[in-house]
Design a protein around this motif. Structure first.
Motif, PDB file in Angstrom:
ATOM      1  N   ALA A 173      -6.339   5.970  -1.366  1.00 13.39           N
ATOM      2  CA  ALA A 173      -5.179   5.105  -1.156  1.00 13.39           C
ATOM      3  C   ALA A 173      -4.616   4.692  -2.507  1.00 13.39           C
ATOM      4  O   ALA A 173      -5.334   4.618  -3.504  1.00 13.39           O
ATOM      5  CB  ALA A 173      -5.592   3.871  -0.357  1.00 13.39           C
ATOM      6  N   TRP A 183      -4.965  -8.180  -6.459  1.00 12.34           N
ATOM      7  CA  TRP A 183      -5.746  -7.513  -5.421  1.00 12.34           C
ATOM      8  C   TRP A 183      -7.165  -8.063  -5.408  1.00 12.34           C
ATOM      9  O   TRP A 183      -7.766  -8.276  -6.469  1.00 12.34           O
ATOM     10  CB  TRP A 183      -5.782  -6.005  -5.644  1.00 12.34           C
ATOM     11  CG  TRP A 183      -4.464  -5.336  -5.404  1.00 12.34           C
ATOM     12  CD1 TRP A 183      -3.614  -4.845  -6.346  1.00 12.34           C
ATOM     13  CD2 TRP A 183      -3.855  -5.082  -4.131  1.00 12.34           C
ATOM     14  NE1 TRP A 183      -2.504  -4.310  -5.739  1.00 12.34           N
ATOM     15  CE2 TRP A 183      -2.624  -4.435  -4.388  1.00 12.34           C
ATOM     16  CE3 TRP A 183      -4.221  -5.338  -2.814  1.00 12.34           C
ATOM     17  CZ2 TRP A 183      -1.769  -4.041  -3.355  1.00 12.34           C
ATOM     18  CZ3 TRP A 183      -3.373  -4.954  -1.796  1.00 12.34           C
ATOM     19  CH2 TRP A 183      -2.161  -4.312  -2.062  1.00 12.34           C
ATOM     20  N   VAL A 210       0.872  -1.177   0.000  1.00 17.98           N
ATOM     21  CA  VAL A 210       0.000   0.000   0.000  1.00 17.98           C
ATOM     22  C   VAL A 210       0.907   1.224   0.000  1.00 17.98           C
ATOM     23  O   VAL A 210       1.512   1.569   1.006  1.00 17.98           O
ATOM     24  CB  VAL A 210      -0.941   0.006   1.222  1.00 17.98           C
ATOM     25  CG1 VAL A 210      -1.829   1.249   1.214  1.00 17.98           C
ATOM     26  CG2 VAL A 210      -1.790  -1.261   1.242  1.00 17.98           C
ATOM     27  N   ALA A 269      -1.581   5.469   2.018  1.00 12.74           N
ATOM     28  CA  ALA A 269      -2.793   5.099   2.742  1.00 12.74           C
ATOM     29  C   ALA A 269      -3.560   6.360   3.071  1.00 12.74           C
ATOM     30  O   ALA A 269      -3.272   7.448   2.583  1.00 12.74           O
ATOM     31  CB  ALA A 269      -2.459   4.299   3.988  1.00 12.74           C
ATOM     32  N   ALA A 270      -4.566   6.185   3.911  1.00 12.60           N
ATOM     33  CA  ALA A 270      -5.496   7.268   4.193  1.00 12.60           C
ATOM     34  C   ALA A 270      -4.774   8.516   4.652  1.00 12.60           C
ATOM     35  O   ALA A 270      -3.675   8.472   5.187  1.00 12.60           O
ATOM     36  CB  ALA A 270      -6.445   6.810   5.269  1.00 12.60           C
ATOM     37  N   THR A 323      -5.062  -7.586   3.561  1.00 14.62           N
ATOM     38  CA  THR A 323      -4.135  -6.454   3.573  1.00 14.62           C
ATOM     39  C   THR A 323      -4.661  -5.332   4.466  1.00 14.62           C
ATOM     40  O   THR A 323      -3.940  -4.832   5.326  1.00 14.62           O
ATOM     41  CB  THR A 323      -3.924  -5.911   2.145  1.00 14.62           C
ATOM     42  OG1 THR A 323      -3.425  -6.951   1.311  1.00 14.62           O
ATOM     43  CG2 THR A 323      -2.960  -4.739   2.152  1.00 14.62           C
ATOM     44  N   PHE A 332     -11.037  -0.416   4.597  1.00 12.50           N
ATOM     45  CA  PHE A 332     -11.531   0.954   4.576  1.00 12.50           C
ATOM     46  C   PHE A 332     -12.898   0.923   5.257  1.00 12.50           C
ATOM     47  O   PHE A 332     -13.706   0.048   4.942  1.00 12.50           O
ATOM     48  CB  PHE A 332     -11.693   1.467   3.148  1.00 12.50           C
ATOM     49  CG  PHE A 332     -10.417   1.524   2.370  1.00 12.50           C
ATOM     50  CD1 PHE A 332      -9.818   0.366   1.901  1.00 12.50           C
ATOM     51  CD2 PHE A 332      -9.812   2.734   2.094  1.00 12.50           C
ATOM     52  CE1 PHE A 332      -8.641   0.409   1.175  1.00 12.50           C
ATOM     53  CE2 PHE A 332      -8.634   2.785   1.361  1.00 12.50           C
ATOM     54  CZ  PHE A 332      -8.042   1.623   0.906  1.00 12.50           C
ATOM     55  N   LEU A 336      -5.945  -0.637   9.090  1.00 16.73           N
ATOM     56  CA  LEU A 336      -6.961   0.365   8.771  1.00 16.73           C
ATOM     57  C   LEU A 336      -6.346   1.343   7.781  1.00 16.73           C
ATOM     58  O   LEU A 336      -5.379   2.043   8.088  1.00 16.73           O
ATOM     59  CB  LEU A 336      -7.412   1.081  10.048  1.00 16.73           C
ATOM     60  CG  LEU A 336      -8.448   2.189   9.873  1.00 16.73           C
ATOM     61  CD1 LEU A 336      -9.732   1.666   9.243  1.00 16.73           C
ATOM     62  CD2 LEU A 336      -8.751   2.842  11.224  1.00 16.73           C
ATOM     63  N   LEU A 337      -6.889   1.386   6.569  1.00 19.55           N
ATOM     64  CA  LEU A 337      -6.270   2.148   5.474  1.00 19.55           C
ATOM     65  C   LEU A 337      -6.999   3.436   5.138  1.00 19.55           C
ATOM     66  O   LEU A 337      -6.439   4.283   4.444  1.00 19.55           O
ATOM     67  CB  LEU A 337      -6.201   1.278   4.212  1.00 19.55           C
ATOM     68  CG  LEU A 337      -5.361   0.013   4.305  1.00 19.55           C
ATOM     69  CD1 LEU A 337      -5.450  -0.763   3.008  1.00 19.55           C
ATOM     70  CD2 LEU A 337      -3.907   0.353   4.631  1.00 19.55           C
ATOM     71  N   GLY A 338      -8.221   3.598   5.576  1.00 20.00           N
ATOM     72  CA  GLY A 338      -8.947   4.820   5.241  1.00 20.00           C
ATOM     73  C   GLY A 338     -10.430   4.616   5.393  1.00 20.00           C
ATOM     74  O   GLY A 338     -10.878   3.676   6.054  1.00 20.00           O
ATOM     75  N   GLY A 339     -11.190   5.514   4.780  1.00 19.20           N
ATOM     76  CA  GLY A 339     -12.630   5.407   4.863  1.00 19.20           C
ATOM     77  C   GLY A 339     -13.287   6.763   4.794  1.00 19.20           C
ATOM     78  O   GLY A 339     -12.721   7.734   4.291  1.00 19.20           O
TER      79      GLY A 339
END
Lengths: 328, 328
Positions: free
Chosen positions: A40, B46, A31, A34-35, B89, B92, B123-126
């Motif tokens: 991302a 992915w 990645v 990221a956020a 991985t 979000f 935790l990558l985003g959202g």
């Protein structure tokens, strides 16, 4: 950026997810970004973002028909791809539909597909459920960028630009809230926004742009995200801000400027370039979209509004805030 | 698979999104597998899926604390990766929080992070918003699979298997609905499900598995998805189905079998292998998870329940249906 509660403070919506992302472990190497940026970025150049659209927060059903609700949710999600200079690949839609038939889920999804088709995004999947409350869509926008443009590349001396004209979407909301039907131009800006995917790719391919964001929180708030990510001060010259004529009609000049700075949801691009590298007339001729220099990047921090003959004034933190304003 | 409305008919939740995906143009070549399987597969391996968790549809706040709500939503989303034999991985999270402070958003997100950390997902985003109604989470699960396992590889002669024991989650819901506190085992199965990511990768790496799905709709419903995608008939031998002891206690034998077949949300794996290639005892010794052969793949269509001395009975279409049952 802020380190403590309350996540529901000024700028609530933005800060809430940002707040939760503080202190999380770094993502795996696959990645790349990221956020914290607009989206991302994954190995292979995949770009991924999510965007909520909730009845009575982001829109009212008395304002839009069901197809427009889907169109707007999809277009708003794809705008995050534009902010990264990514091409759109597809969307995943999670849809929660109130029971009882008041919402035509077919029409909502037809709007999603229409926006996606216009912008090159196929419907790839999603989830669905009934909702015991509001109509809710969460749209995952998936795209690709060989050279994604992030928020953190602004440097002192750079020029600050925006595409299009600002404040029309805020004008529509203002009219609706006062019980009037907005002008056709204002209504269209809110109901069928046009994310600037082609414009962003044009800029990125020519290596013109150092940092970019899309305008969802208002120019002041979103420029603030660029400033914070880049560690710079951004000065916006009030007299240069391109205010939509429908916003001038709705608000008058002073309040229209405020709408442009803080009104949100214009889905235009805000970006910085090296000084004097972008030919605005050429850009507009090729893309059919206006681009306007609205300020400059300096050393320091924060966003400052510059008016003729006055000392620069620091813009209030945050932009359009669904939490603070009590929703759409 | 069905070609017409109503999207809210039996099997409503599954059919609704499936319905909208009918007739959409094929995805671009960079999307190897699009919707219709448990997750999409992109160039580079992915794997991507979305999963909604909505208050009073998928859970009640009187049943779970806020942290468990987040944990469960994240674990359920990651189970879609297990179904593809993908490594996790990240996630979000789009979170809509009711106003007024009744929900501790920090605790919800702590639960998301806890489940993610246990299963290898950062935790990558959202996105986040207030909600004018229920607490809502949409969790995007992102993973990678060099050799994703799809639903469409089942062939006549194959064995049908499930991991773990079934019906415990349904037992918890049944107890709560009757105003009782469920057993600790049942409660845990609902509140903190364990997606079988490691088990799925074990099977895929050894090329043991021809088709796979995770159990979110109940064994009969989910086996039906395998049967439909593969163009085969699946026979489930009632006497072989591993029913959780807490479900036997809650329901008695006959209703516990029904809960296992139709109860949903066990988040175990259901998969098919060539006959006689899987050593169940070896699998359980290595993975710490039971695996049970429950049936066989034949030529034909549909899912059929076989009981000693009786003619096979076609299982009702669809499994656990939030629409039909009026929610959690």
């Amino acid at each position: 950026m802020n380190s403590a509660p309350p996540p529901f403070g000024p700028g609530g919506e933005f800060d809430l997810i940002r707040h939760f992302l503080e202190g999380v472990p770094p993502p795996p190497a696959s990645v790349r970004v990221a956020a914290g940026d607009d989206a991302a970025v994954l190995d292979g150049g995949w770009v991924l973002s999510t965007d909520l659209s909730i009845e009575d927060v982001h829109f009212r059903r008395s304002w839009l028909d069901d197809r427009e609700i889907g169109y707007r949710a999809c277009a708003a999600a794809l705008s995050d791809l534009a902010a990264m200079a990514a091409d759109a690949t597809g969307v995943f839609v999670s849809l929660a539909v109130p029971r009882g038939g008041a919402v035509d889920a077919e029409a909502v999804m037809a709007g999603v597909r229409e926006a996606g088709a216009e912008l090159g995004a196929a419907l790839l999947g999603g989830d669905s459920s009934r909702s015991p409350g509001p109509l809710m869509l969460d749209v995952v926008a998936l795209g690709r960028a060989d050279w994604p443009v992030l928020r953190n590349g602004a440097e002192p001396g750079d020029d600050l630009w925006v595409t299009g004209a600002l404040g029309a979407s805020a004008a529509a909301v203002h009219a609706w809230r006062e019980g009037r039907e907005p002008s056709e131009a204002a209504r269209r800006s809110f109901a069928r926004p046009t994310p600037r995917l082609a414009e962003a790719c044009f800029l990125a391919e020519r290596e013109l742009v150092d940092a970019m964001i899309d305008l969802s929180d208002g120019l002041a708030g979103d420029a603030g995200h660029l400033a914070a990510a880049s560690g710079v001060r951004i000065e916006i010259e009030a007299a240069l801000v391109p205010v939509a004529s429908t916003a001038l009609e709705e608000f008058g000049a002073e309040d229209a400027l405020r709408a442009a700075l803080h009104g949100g949801e214009d889905y235009e691009l805000c970006f910085v370039t090296d000084p004097d590298v972008l030919d605005a007339a050429d850009f507009e001729r090729r893309m059919g979209t206006a681009v306007t220099r609205v300020g400059r990047v300096k050393e320091g921090s924060g966003v400052w509004i510059v008016r003729d003959g006055l000392a620069p004034e620091r813009a209030a933190d945050g932009g359009y805030d669904h939490f603070e304003e009590g929703g759409a």
